[in-house]
Motif scaffolding. Sequence first.
Motif, mmCIF file in Angstrom:
data_model
loop_
_atom_site.group_PDB
_atom_site.id
_atom_site.type_symbol
_atom_site.label_atom_id
_atom_site.label_comp_id
_atom_site.label_asym_id
_atom_site.label_seq_id
_atom_site.Cartn_x
_atom_site.Cartn_y
_atom_site.Cartn_z
ATOM 1 N N ASN A 11 0.831 -1.161 0.170
ATOM 2 C CA ASN A 11 -0.037 0.097 0.148
ATOM 3 C C ASN A 11 0.802 1.372 0.089
ATOM 4 O OD1 ASN A 11 0.999 -0.228 2.624
ATOM 5 N ND2 ASN A 11 -0.984 0.861 3.440
ATOM 6 N N GLU A 41 -7.666 -3.838 -6.022
ATOM 7 C CA GLU A 41 -7.294 -2.619 -5.241
ATOM 8 C C GLU A 41 -8.423 -2.919 -3.970
ATOM 9 O OE1 GLU A 41 -6.062 2.038 -5.162
ATOM 10 O OE2 GLU A 41 -7.958 1.460 -6.087
ATOM 11 N N THR A 42 -7.763 -3.108 -2.716
ATOM 12 C CA THR A 42 -8.292 -3.456 -1.596
ATOM 13 C C THR A 42 -8.227 -2.630 -0.327
ATOM 14 O OG1 THR A 42 -6.711 -4.590 -0.613
ATOM 15 C CG2 THR A 42 -8.103 -5.904 -2.395
ATOM 16 N N GLU A 43 -9.341 -2.556 0.358
ATOM 17 C CA GLU A 43 -9.069 -1.879 1.567
ATOM 18 C C GLU A 43 -8.155 -2.348 2.357
ATOM 19 O OE1 GLU A 43 -12.987 0.401 3.071
ATOM 20 O OE2 GLU A 43 -13.405 -1.810 3.011
ATOM 21 N N ASN A 52 -5.254 2.232 0.638
ATOM 22 C CA ASN A 52 -5.803 0.952 -0.326
ATOM 23 C C ASN A 52 -4.206 0.149 -0.640
ATOM 24 O OD1 ASN A 52 -8.215 1.603 0.171
ATOM 25 N ND2 ASN A 52 -8.656 2.305 -1.955
ATOM 26 N N TYR A 53 -4.591 -1.017 -0.735
ATOM 27 C CA TYR A 53 -3.570 -1.739 -1.183
ATOM 28 C C TYR A 53 -3.977 -2.282 -2.655
ATOM 29 C CZ TYR A 53 -1.629 -3.133 3.375
ATOM 30 O OH TYR A 53 -0.951 -2.682 4.778
ATOM 31 N N PHE A 122 -9.972 -9.816 0.585
ATOM 32 C CA PHE A 122 -8.841 -9.402 -0.444
ATOM 33 C C PHE A 122 -8.120 -10.630 -0.815
ATOM 34 C CE2 PHE A 122 -6.320 -8.843 3.574
ATOM 35 C CZ PHE A 122 -5.093 -9.466 3.075
ATOM 36 N N SER A 154 -14.954 -5.815 3.570
ATOM 37 C CA SER A 154 -14.290 -4.558 3.001
ATOM 38 C C SER A 154 -14.364 -4.700 1.339
ATOM 39 C CB SER A 154 -12.794 -4.898 3.495
ATOM 40 O OG SER A 154 -12.306 -6.133 2.901
ATOM 41 N N VAL A 156 -13.240 -4.586 -2.347
ATOM 42 C CA VAL A 156 -12.369 -5.439 -3.154
ATOM 43 C C VAL A 156 -12.950 -5.132 -4.625
ATOM 44 C CG1 VAL A 156 -11.118 -7.605 -3.755
ATOM 45 C CG2 VAL A 156 -11.820 -7.071 -1.246
#
Length: 163
Positions: A11, A41-43, A52-53, A122, A154, A156
């Motif tokens: 991230n 892209e993920t929280e 975000n990751y 994720f 979350s 994704v």
Amino acid sequence: MRQIILIIGGNIGDRLSLITQAKQLLEEKIGKVSLISSLYETEAWGGNSKGNYLNQILVLESPLAADEVLDKALQIEKVLGRQRDIKWGNRTMDIDILYYGDEIIDSPNLKIPHPYLHLRRFVLEPLAEVVPNLVHPILNLTSTELLQNCQDDSIVKVIGEKP
């Protein structure tokens, strides 16, 4: 040869460049990539990181033992700027071993299947994309079933198709 399933991502920094570099280093050091997910892209998960990751699942074929895979993955993280200050904190690159064939490993340094994979959207969304029918050797559920049962809400989202 073993089929090894990894999730890679980070991230901070140039996330896309770091993903690309990680894939190249993993192929050089561990084995040939045979399957790859879309980019997601993920929280942040775990509460200790911000931003975000960018994540991706890789399936590799490798002759290496599981502990060798772990050692090489940790070396690659370090080369790519990973600092281990805070658990689940910000990172340039994280490489997690999700599966090592169908083996169950429970050692002080390595737990396979990854002990949190069934709790993390994720991980499960890209995993269900590339290996939907892979059965978790402990939970006896497929990747798709694990995703359907996941309580993690979350966000994704796919941001890039498979290269």
